[in-house]
Design an enzyme around this catalytic site. Structure first.
Site, PDB file in Angstrom:
ATOM      1  N   SER A 331      19.780  44.100  40.661  1.00  0.00           N
ATOM      2  CA  SER A 331      18.533  44.828  40.744  1.00  0.00           C
ATOM      3  C   SER A 331      18.751  46.312  41.045  1.00  0.00           C
ATOM      4  O   SER A 331      19.199  47.049  40.189  1.00  0.00           O
ATOM      5  CB  SER A 331      17.633  44.163  41.787  1.00  0.00           C
ATOM      6  OG  SER A 331      16.302  44.594  41.652  1.00  0.00           O
ATOM      7  N   ASP A 342      25.216  55.493  32.164  1.00  0.00           N
ATOM      8  CA  ASP A 342      24.548  56.151  31.037  1.00  0.00           C
ATOM      9  C   ASP A 342      24.919  57.623  30.944  1.00  0.00           C
ATOM     10  O   ASP A 342      25.102  58.166  29.851  1.00  0.00           O
ATOM     11  CB  ASP A 342      23.027  56.015  31.168  1.00  0.00           C
ATOM     12  CG  ASP A 342      22.527  54.640  30.758  1.00  0.00           C
ATOM     13  OD1 ASP A 342      23.345  53.816  30.299  1.00  0.00           O
ATOM     14  OD2 ASP A 342      21.319  54.382  30.905  1.00  0.00           O
ATOM     15  N   LYS A 356      19.468  41.569  36.614  1.00  0.00           N
ATOM     16  CA  LYS A 356      18.049  41.439  36.916  1.00  0.00           C
ATOM     17  C   LYS A 356      17.347  42.750  36.606  1.00  0.00           C
ATOM     18  O   LYS A 356      17.563  43.752  37.267  1.00  0.00           O
ATOM     19  CB  LYS A 356      17.808  41.062  38.374  1.00  0.00           C
ATOM     20  CG  LYS A 356      16.332  40.854  38.643  1.00  0.00           C
ATOM     21  CD  LYS A 356      16.048  40.431  40.059  1.00  0.00           C
ATOM     22  CE  LYS A 356      14.574  40.106  40.206  1.00  0.00           C
ATOM     23  NZ  LYS A 356      13.704  41.265  40.008  1.00  0.00           N
TER      24      LYS A 356
END
Length: 604
Positions: A331, A342, A356
């Site tokens: 999470s 990224d 998740k």
């Protein structure tokens, strides 16, 4: 008809499928470290019959008729006495279970009261972090805190909860299992039956509940001036603790940073957003959904609506960085890891994360019951939703099997930490960092053409930069040069990179490199990375580049100033680094594994 009213009680949070067990439940009527948003739903009991029928959805006449038929059969034929309240509660629970979503749950009034217990320190835990696989219902220990009742009772990471006392946990909702059975009054005992996969044993472990205060962030400086920060979960206090840890390590001249999110089940979204904001610069526009500022995370509900969070604090941490993750990093941990990956701001080391990527809200009802529902998905800056798949590390390495049976592992014996250290103490680790930290973003110029923004130009082309460096190197060490990599274009960033490998006496050294990043349009250089095994050669290349930059800007730089700078570089021990700033350039120099690495860009 009254309108239903949604009142946010705990905003900006992600469900990690796990719960902190080390201390008492939090105040203000909220469970400790809860990670859901909560809303209050008004009763619609006064709605008109027509409106009720319209809003009934699946509860149409056929369903109501069938329920009545079942009730008649029970009344006429069932042998034992019917508990009508229990039957009603089961109907409500069955409706939510019919969604086939392991994260959506119905709570009875008693269950919800325990979940939201307001405590003054009476209800305490055992000092462990656990996670639940929502497909199988299995509850697994992610972390055991040092000095806790759990450690004293013999609980280990990867132990699987089977039962508490005589209550079989089965696929019981994690929040209920913890709030109703694991937590309890301070000083009372709890016996938990666990299955230990490493030995194949079933064990009954008895622990005495108490308040165990454990920080969510711990840090230390490792050898080679490498900072190490362990984040056990994202609580409301975690962001401030994390920033204080970063500041302390930077004050000690941190040359690289390891952020350990292994076993971190997630937590409060506001905390992880604040921490990402502190690490990343504000103006990485690669995936911007917020008008140019660095996108950190965004959410979308069933209607395509949601929130977007962006960097804005003006602070960043620009050192080589590794984030450690494993299958219990869930999470909010994945929010953090996803953004770092990224943007290429850190290297991920470890194993694939939990996976998740959805958000839950709790909706209390007026009769004291409540419903927890999945309400939205979250996405990393690049638009990835990792639900069910997780995030793969850049460097995959399992924790040594013999360490799995230990509740606490030292930095020296932890092979995953040592791999992170290796990444930061070799040239590759710093080269990767410099490449990512000098990211160039695009904007539209006045003519509508894509132009580079972010790092200022050196007022030199790549050819001019190399023409300034190579003759001096050839004169000093008979170094020749050839291009080992053709131009690598990044169209969306409007930039190219070219890398040169240096050759001396016919023998090439893969470690002696010069890397240039420059604009596709103008050809002007944004940044230069010098990496050499001979420190004197690296310093010479640096000095010649600075002389050429100064001339391009119409300035001069004195030999005395350059001598002062090279003297500082000479004084660097292995693993140390320093930052340099002038009117025309900013630079970072470091000595890593015997290599001298200098990154240079134009001053902001």
């Amino acid at each position: 008809m009254k309108n239903r009213r949604y009142e946010k009680l705990l905003c900006g949070a992600l469900l990690a499928g796990s719960l902190m067990l080390e201390a008492c439940a939090g105040g203000n009527g909220a469970p400790a470290n809860t990670t859901e948003s909560t809303a209050l739903v008004e009763s619609a009991a006064d709605a008109s019959a027509a409106e009720s029928t319209e809003a009934a959805g699946i509860l149409d006449a056929d369903v109501q008729d069938k329920v009545n038929q079942l009730q008649d059969l029970i009344s006429e034929n069932y042998l034992f006495e019917e508990d009508e309240e229990q039957v009603k509660e089961s109907i409500y629970a069955g409706m939510i279970a019919g969604l086939n979503d392991p994260y959506s749950v119905y709570y009875t009034a008693e269950e919800y009261q325990k979940l939201m217990e307001h405590t003054n320190g009476t209800y305490c835990g055992i000092g462990a972090l656990v996670t639940q696989n929502r497909e199988t219902g299995i509850i697994t220990v992610a972390k055991v805190f040092s000095g806790s009742p759990a450690e004293e009772g013999g609980l280990l990471p990867d132990d699987i909860f089977i039962s508490v006392g005589d209550v079989d946990l089965g696929s019981m909702d994690l929040d209920l299992a913890i709030s109703q059975y694991v937590k309890g009054e301070e000083g009372t005992q709890v016996t938990i039956t666990v299955y230990r996969p490493s030995t194949g044993e079933y064990l009954d472990l008895t622990m005495t509940r108490r308040v165990v205060e454990t920080p969510t962030v711990e840090h230390q400086m490792l050898a080679g001036n490498l900072g190490y920060i362990e984040v056990s979960q994202f609580d409301s206090v975690t962001a401030d603790q994390f920033k204080a840890a970063v500041d302390d390590l930077e004050a000690q001249n941190m040359a690289g940073l390891i952020i350990d999110l292994r076993g971190n089940p997630g937590g409060v979204l506001d905390a992880v957003v604040s921490m990402m904001d502190y690490i990343l610069p504000d103006d990485i526009g690669n995936y911007s959904k917020t008008g140019g500022n660095t996108t950190l995370i965004y959410t979308e509900d069933k209607n395509g609506d949601g929130d977007c969070y962006a960097a804005s604090d003006g602070h960043s941490v620009d050192v080589p960085m590794v984030v450690l993750v494993n299958g219990n990093s869930a999470s909010a941990s994945e929010v953090f890891s996803g953004a770092m990956k990224d943007y290429g701001w850190a290297t991920l080391v470890g194993t694939t994360t939990f996976g998740k990527g959805i958000v839950q809200s709790i909706f209390p009802l007026e009769d004291g019951t409540a419903v927890k529902l999945t309400v939205s998905s979250y996405y990393t800056p690049a638009g990835n939703n990792i639900h069910g798949t997780g995030i793969d590390p850049d460097v995959e390495i399992e924790l040594d099997s013999e360490l799995a049976t230990k509740s606490n592992i030292s930095v020296e014996e932890d092979n995953q930490i040592q791999k992170a250290v290796e990444m930061l103490t070799t040239g590759d680790g710093l080269v990767s960092h410099i490449s990512s930290s000098k990211t160039v973003v695009t904007v539209e110029d006045t003519d509508g053409e894509a132009a580079c923004k972010g790092q200022k130009h050196m007022q030199l082309t790549a050819q001019e930069a190399m023409e300034a460096i190579l003759p001096a190197l050839e004169q000093q060490g008979a170094l020749a040069c050839y291009q080992v990599q053709s131009h690598t274009e990044t169209e969306e960033l409007r930039s190219r990179q070219v890398q040169y490998q240096l050759v001396s006496g016919g023998d090439s050294s893969a470690n002696d490199l010069i890397n240039l990043d420059y604009d596709m349009g103008s050809g002007q250089v944004h940044s230069v990375l010098i990496q050499m095994s001979d420190r004197a050669n690296a310093e010479l290349a640096f000095c010649e580049l600075i002389r050429a930059m100064a001339a391009a800007f119409g300035n001069t730089v004195s030999d005395a100033d350059l001598t002062d700078t090279t003297t500082q570089i000479d004084a660097l021990a292995d693993g140390a680094s320093l930052s340099m700033q002038s009117d025309i350039f900013s630079a970072q120099a470091g000595v890593i594994g015997g290599l001298t690495i200098i990154a240079v860009s134009a001053s902001e």
